[in-house]
Design an enzyme around this catalytic site. Sequence first.
Site, PDB file in Angstrom:
ATOM      1  N   ASP A   1       9.280  -6.674   5.561  1.00  0.00           N
ATOM      2  CA  ASP A   1       9.406  -7.368   4.401  1.00  0.00           C
ATOM      3  C   ASP A   1      10.156  -8.843   4.552  1.00  0.00           C
ATOM      4  O   ASP A   1      10.621  -9.101   5.704  1.00  0.00           O
ATOM      5  CB  ASP A   1      10.238  -6.423   3.494  1.00  0.00           C
ATOM      6  CG  ASP A   1       9.507  -5.126   2.965  1.00  0.00           C
ATOM      7  OD1 ASP A   1       8.377  -5.321   2.998  1.00  0.00           O
ATOM      8  OD2 ASP A   1      10.079  -4.216   3.036  1.00  0.00           O
TER       9      ASP A   1
ATOM     10  N   HIS B   1       2.726  -8.955   6.404  1.00  0.00           N
ATOM     11  CA  HIS B   1       3.567  -8.298   5.524  1.00  0.00           C
ATOM     12  C   HIS B   1       3.469  -6.895   5.321  1.00  0.00           C
ATOM     13  O   HIS B   1       4.180  -6.288   4.597  1.00  0.00           O
ATOM     14  CB  HIS B   1       3.258  -9.160   4.078  1.00  0.00           C
ATOM     15  CG  HIS B   1       4.394  -9.161   3.407  1.00  0.00           C
ATOM     16  ND1 HIS B   1       5.576  -8.652   3.351  1.00  0.00           N
ATOM     17  CD2 HIS B   1       4.477 -10.042   2.204  1.00  0.00           C
ATOM     18  CE1 HIS B   1       6.473  -9.107   2.513  1.00  0.00           C
ATOM     19  NE2 HIS B   1       5.964  -9.942   1.669  1.00  0.00           N
TER      20      HIS B   1
END
Length: 425
Positions: free
Chosen positions: A405, A401
């Site tokens: 995104d 992450h």
Amino acid sequence: MSERIEIRAPAEQTEGTRAQILRWLKQAGDRVSENEPLIEIETDKVTVEVPSPGSGVLREILRHEQDEITPGELLGWLDPQGKSAAAAPATAAHSTHSAEGASAPKGGAVGDGGAADSTGSAGQLSPAVRRLLAEHGLTVASVRGTGQGGRITVEDVLRAAEAGTGGAARQAPADTNPLTPPQPAASPDGVRRVPHSTVRRRTAEHMVQSLLHTAPHVTTVFEADMSAVLEDRARRREEFAQRGVPLTLTAYFVQAAVSAIRVVPEANSRWTDVAIEIHEAIHIGVGTAVEGSGLIVPVLRDAHTRDLFDTARGLEDLVTRARAGKLTPADVRGGTFTISNHGVSGSLLAAPIIINQPQSAILGIGKLERRVVALGEGAAAGDAEEIAVRPRCYVTLTLDHRVMDGHQANRFMQSFVDTLRNWEL
């Protein structure tokens, strides 16, 4: 006097990995020919065979089974003009053995010369074996070796310790298959202890490091319609077979992944403290289960330059060599993206699949099954609805992450499933 030939750990096969000697294929005193297999080395990813650097007699072994080694380290040496132990006169051999027996210290302490075979020499015991012997209060003479030439291995000591006496351990023939798992030692309390292989240990360390200490893992789940792919495969399968290459679904997944990476290049990147490094070349690792050895990830290099046939051919070569234990360290290095086709063993969905560091994403493919689906947008969109049965599978993208995104991951997956659904025949 002839100069000796040094036997060294190959730098190109052990650089950047942990490596240990799995077994010597020859004993001290044996004659060997140049390029004859001499040592099996197990790295944290593969097992490799080291050929003899020349012809002669293996005069001395400096590093033994289970010893960790470094690139270029001296492992032993050959006498190019020496006589093998088998060729030595019987009287000389008898004299030598008598002399050794007269000079050997009495008693059965660890590392003494009281053992009846060659494993009684302290110099021929690996550090791991010495440590276990001391921990369990065992003597060299009380443990029956099952390694090359009767050498005592870690498994031998553990087996003897759990049996309560070294004499109770039975001798088994040496296993020459590097992919065969270590035989679990029996225990009176019904617990079997299976020593970790280097590959298993390193894989465990890598998974813990990736999941708990490096990347925040997030998984997105889509469903892929495989109707067009299966139709195309049925049409091409015989043609590929005639050219000597099986056409697997993995080849289609690789091609679709390449297309998705072109849409979202961040999927083919790595995180650093100062920047996200996006790779121009696409080298796709394919998780491959190897019986007795665990999971290995050979890398299909330059996947972005390959058509479907070349992709299928490259995959067949890598998977065949992986299951035969013939991969080289170069075959498992340099991947920029990984695919785990866990559905081949019946899994519908796996999440998260641990990212293969330092990569940023891993694609998971679930089991292909025929499912009932509703087609069409419905009355609200002016379309007629239809119930149909389609071959479908769940697909996941587990991502770092820090690098991507959610909207980027979803765009990647949408491109991936669209490519499969709309495969051009």
